[in-house]
Design a protein around this motif. Sequence first.
Motif, short mmCIF file in Angstrom:
data_model
loop_
_atom_site.label_atom_id
_atom_site.label_comp_id
_atom_site.label_asym_id
_atom_site.label_seq_id
_atom_site.Cartn_x
_atom_site.Cartn_y
_atom_site.Cartn_z
N PHE A 100 -8.69 4.21 1.29
CA PHE A 100 -7.77 3.06 1.22
C PHE A 100 -6.59 3.19 0.28
CE2 PHE A 100 -8.66 2.18 -3.20
CZ PHE A 100 -9.88 2.73 -3.43
N THR A 101 -5.40 2.49 0.48
CA THR A 101 -4.34 2.60 -0.14
C THR A 101 -4.07 1.24 -1.01
OG1 THR A 101 -3.10 4.27 0.92
CG2 THR A 101 -1.88 2.89 -0.29
N SER A 102 -3.75 1.15 -2.02
CA SER A 102 -3.55 -0.13 -2.64
C SER A 102 -2.14 -0.01 -3.45
CB SER A 102 -4.58 -0.54 -3.63
OG SER A 102 -4.43 -1.89 -4.07
N VAL A 103 -1.26 -0.95 -3.48
CA VAL A 103 -0.11 -0.81 -3.92
C VAL A 103 0.11 -2.19 -4.67
CG1 VAL A 103 2.57 -0.74 -3.69
CG2 VAL A 103 0.85 0.52 -2.02
N ARG A 104 0.84 -2.13 -5.89
CA ARG A 104 0.96 -3.14 -6.59
C ARG A 104 2.29 -2.81 -7.29
NH1 ARG A 104 -4.03 -6.33 -9.85
NH2 ARG A 104 -4.93 -6.77 -7.56
N SER B 67 -9.83 -4.93 -9.05
CA SER B 67 -9.81 -5.46 -7.77
C SER B 67 -10.22 -4.69 -6.77
CB SER B 67 -8.02 -5.73 -7.34
OG SER B 67 -7.59 -6.97 -7.71
N LEU B 68 -10.20 -3.24 -7.06
CA LEU B 68 -10.84 -2.37 -6.06
C LEU B 68 -12.27 -2.46 -6.25
CD1 LEU B 68 -8.69 0.88 -6.83
CD2 LEU B 68 -8.32 -0.94 -5.02
N HIS C 12 2.44 -4.20 3.51
CA HIS C 12 0.85 -4.35 4.18
C HIS C 12 0.91 -3.78 5.63
CE1 HIS C 12 -3.31 -6.37 4.04
NE2 HIS C 12 -3.30 -5.50 5.11
N ILE D 41 2.07 -0.09 5.84
CA ILE D 41 0.82 0.80 5.60
C ILE D 41 -0.11 0.98 6.74
CG2 ILE D 41 -0.76 1.53 3.89
CD1 ILE D 41 0.97 0.96 1.85
#
Lengths: 1042, 364
Positions: free
Chosen positions: A716-720, A748-749, A959, A962
């Motif tokens: 996964f990729t998560s961006v904040r 969160s992950l 979102h 990606i």
Amino acid sequence: MPGKLKVKIVAGRHLPVMDRASDLTDAFVEVKFGNTTFKTDVYLKSLNPQWNSEWFKFEVDDEDLQDEPLQITVLDHDTYSANDAIGKVYIDIDPLLYSEAATVISGWFPIYDTIHGIRGEINVIVKVDLFNDLNRFRQSSCGVKFFCTTSIPKCYRAVIIHGFVEELVVNEDPEYQWIDRIRTPRASNEARQRLISLMSGELQRKIGLKVLEMRGNAVVGYLQCFDLEGESGLVVRAIGTACTLDKLSSPAAFLPACNSPSKEMKESPLVHPPSLGCRSTQNSPIHTATGSRLTQNFSVSVPTLIYTGMGSGSAGKEGGPFKALLRQQTQSALEQREFPFFTLTAFPPGFLVHVGGVVSARSVKLLDRIHNPDEPETRDAWWAEIRQEIKSHAKALGCHAVVGYSESTSICEEVCILSASGTAAVLNPRFLQDGTVEGCLEQRLEENLPVGCGFCHIPYDELNMPFPAHLTYCYNCRKQKVPDVLFTTIDLPTDAAVVGKGCLIQARLCRLKKKAQAEANATAISNLLPFMEYEVHTQLMNKLKLKGMNALFGLRIQITVGENMLMGLASATGVYLAALPTPGGIQIAGKTPNDGSYEQHISHMQKKINDTIAKNKELYEINPPEISEEVIGSPIPEPRQRSRLLRSQSESSDEVIELDLSHGKKDAFVLEIDDTDAMEDVHSLLTDVPPPSGFYSCNTEIMPGINNWTSEIQMFTSVRVIRLSSLNLTNQALNKNFNDLCENLLKSLYFKLRSMIPCCLCHVNFTVSLPEDELIQVTVTAVAITFDKNQALQTIKTHVEKSLQRASTDNEELLQFPLELCSDSLPPHPFPPAKEHLESASSNSGIPAAQRATSVDYSSFADRCSSWIELIKLKAQTIRRGSIKTTVTVEKASPVAEGNFRNRSAPPCANSTVGVVKMTPLSFIPGAKITKYLGIINMFFIRETTSLREEGGVSGFLHAFIAEVFAMVRAHVAALGGNAVVSYIMKQCVFMENPNKNQAQCLINVSGDAVVFVRESDLEVISTQQPTANCQPLCTGGEVTT
Amino acid sequence: MTNELDIFVGNTTLIDEDVYRLWLDGYSVSDAVARRVRSGILEQTGATAAVLQSDTMDHYRTFHMLERLLHAPPKLLHQLIFQIPPSRQALLIERYYAFDEAFVREVLGKKLSKGTKKDLDDISTKTGITLKSCRRQFDNFKRVFKVVEEMRGSLVDNIQQHFLLSDRLSRDYAAIVFFANNRFETGKKKLQYLSFGDFAFCAELMIQNWTLGAVGEAPTNPDSQVDDMDVDLDKEFLQDLKELKVLVADKDLLDLHKSLVCTALRGKLSVFSEMEANFKNLSRGLVNVAAKLIHNKDVRDLFVDLIEKFVEPCRSDHWPLNDVRLFLNQYSASVHSLDGFRHQTLWDRYMGTLRGCLLRLYHD
């Protein structure tokens, strides 16, 4: 004319409606390569056109084949006005240029538009015919294999590891050209995408030439990066490790480094495998590109010499002198290289002899405002300078090589921080020279290197230490000296003796900086850097102690520069190495000992810290065997910080400041609380919350202490992005915000992935950027892998694994046939073994069933099996030829099998045509065997919108983008015939927004290796018949769990 | 410190079934978060409300992006953007097209037009189903209707093929489409006691026996690929039904019919005398319903008429269900012994279906 590229456009589907009147589209396709363009017929009034075109043939130089992408544009025909573009597909045909990879690219590709995203799909077939080229001074380097994987790829054997290759190419950024003022955003984005695609093709070709020069046939650990320098240009640079690789499973015919798919290529003089006697220095000169279309670019090649022979192994001396000899040999082998660097992070057994510590160098540069392509050496000179520094740091640590080497930049306006880091090491020369290694030397070496602790032994001279340090005798072999703490940038060596489990350790730091211009700004940054390094290091050390561990692997320190602040983020995986001494605790001392309440506070804190250490020890199962100091017979190790980070920084000058991070002579683990800052530091130590139970995390390839992976993976990729309140920003508030951002992201992950428990987040890769004044962006890419929680079975399994692993390496031919068979989705009774090796494999038929059983969650199953396991364990040790590697699999993952299997539960969705493509940042897929590498995936995309709100705001926009990038990567892999991407990395994710104008833009660059993998469970089903009745229920149990 | 941007994208798209349900039920993000908090998830997982908020937003965003594909489920199967295992795809589709009993009862038989859509506010207030969810369900009905309306072949098969729904749900949609197309009145007060299942059952019988698709094929085989449509009633058949009128118009025939039924049922019914007294009324009612079906207006009132003319009289006399069954069987069968009556097949086609429907409709 050494190549013919053939393209066929088959069909399209899900096209967007381009004609509002008819709700249909009149689509046709333009196929462009180089300067040649072909067109298909217009397919009238359809959203699912069937062009079924002829074969479009392009006759081109192989140089062009390497540089140019194939460009496919889908358009809507319009009789009265200009044709409207629907979107484009860029296909990198490089994978077709070497023999062992893909032979055809065929499949559905998403049609991509930089403004609208994916708009339907197009089915394309691409083939390449290569002809012989006898010109040895040619410009192309077709046939050199590229791998992003930073270890020797799984189905290859390293014959020689030649060493460092690097190259960089610059150009003007189309976004900053004058023409950009008059063209559409779409045209500008496409110009950029195309240019970067061209530049990376060219870069890869040039690196390939260098590899051929060194007589290698592959680049491993290939890392290509972009520097968007704004007005001063666009830099594409790459580093890698040149190797000569042998395909393991294939017979001798494949051993030579084939240069192209055509057989004739083997006669080409350049491609003969390196052999004794032809190990000369008669290198063909490196030509700079002549026919290149990019006239503005420059490239300076740093000639990296191949190793040219050395004294034969006069081994047979005793231990001490032998070590000297070894060093001498390695030295001579490496000193002939300008940069003895290796981008690898994991090594063949025996390659890594000793590890010195982390070496890093940073330099602050002002980007030159005037872009002068005729004087291109600047960027190259900058990097050369930094590499030189790294080299000298390594030397100071008594090492001749740097492993786990990487380079990065951070740019803000005209200031650029260049960073390089790696791990100083002493290497075994046997991999650095040509094939025939003197047998006795080899054996000698292995005798002398105790398993599991050799790499910890200090490489430097005890009497002439490069920095104040405290040494003890190795807790494992008791013969050699070891440091008390070890920091490295590499993965944990597979044979390392580790106690308990590892964990992700991060140091986070922000420092405010005044806004300034040019030199003043650069100076301010350079002045801040040493303090940041020092603090990052202190934080890492404290957190490591707090975890009760003594070594860091995979250390990556990222310093990011913004308009008004600097950010530092260090990530590493902490472990307890059995060879190193037990770390001491942390003592807190107050400055004003007379104040009663203050003292109470201090003791309260002390208690909290001690509790945390104890808790962590329990959590990570750190309970090393007690060894009394007398037994070791060494000076009692005082708790004193010793590991050291060598670093320096310079500001466009040669001024080098050596920073001693060893805290002088004082006992380092006394934390003095003398001001609020220090208090805050201690608090922040305690705020890091451990992951919820059932979760582990690390940033290395594998989690130390967990071997029983099951096959479920989720990349996964998560961006904040957070906006800081601009009022009264202090360093403290900033630190807290940043800390919270990272911690919340991790939380969160854990929450999102809770259904995978027990699982481990591996290769957790954090990237920080500062897109604007008050914005902090953190991007995380990682993979969650489930593992079997039944710890009781773990040790047994490890055992089995080891013995089987060994067996499997010399029995690779077993892995060839399942390819054809796996498509036959799990026949209830697999074919009777037809081939010889099938029969040989069926002797260990019990094992797969039992292993599968262990992964079934029901404990009753496990219980039933545990006695089995015992039996199998005995068996396994006697197995000489095994096809199984061990990791347990429940899921049936060959896409076909999976599809069919699910049919039963979901009848309406039976005919899903989209095959599953796995993606992982790791170099392997748990529970599966990689059977083929299809080539490198290196893609660059731009997405822009002028209707940000309508697309769901910034989150909706990114979102979707990606998800689209993932889809395009998967489509390319599937078209190459692959079913997974390994060593996947998102190298860049540059996000810019302008909410007032309702606009946003994002650039993403990803890369990885496309592979074909086969589930071990499928291998088992095929290679072994299940003879006993017992295993039938177990097998079905496994299937149901999917 | 505020999160400007917060996203999570997995290679395999994560689907949280609970959040999906909340989204389908039309709750806003904050309502969904509140409901999740109440479910005790924070205690179970040790997460914070902020984490839950971010997670919910993320899922909502994903569902929002998937919604476009769910409108044409085969697209979901072939698209490349979201990698979703087939079993999950099936779940997404099935749940998306699932509907609430309370809602479907409100719109069943109504024209799926803009006008009805405007009434969704009232339906939402009345049923307690969120307006968002009502809209989704209404749009689903309308979308399925539009796609299969003009299509030839089996209605259920067409729905299944174009929307990839389970057999059960496809049959329900077939009923909804059939009702919407024929505009059967289901909203009258006296019909309120009937469930969607009751209507769906009747719809299925009618589709099997009374539509164009039923002609020429064994009427009991719903899967047959008849080259005609399932959504429209067979006009010729309706026309012919007028011929049945002779059963009540011809006094001799009516008397004969009555005596045949009474003889056969004497001593077998607990409500024999009531039946005997009411026979002519009941028979008149049933036959008149048939004779009137040629008019669209009377087709719409079919269920109202059946309730008024048959169900209510029987119910007021407290007929047990079993007596109703015995009566209807005998009533249908006795016609075969009426020598003067020539429309036996027509009678069977009409009464066979009607008997099934009446038995299903006869409850409290």
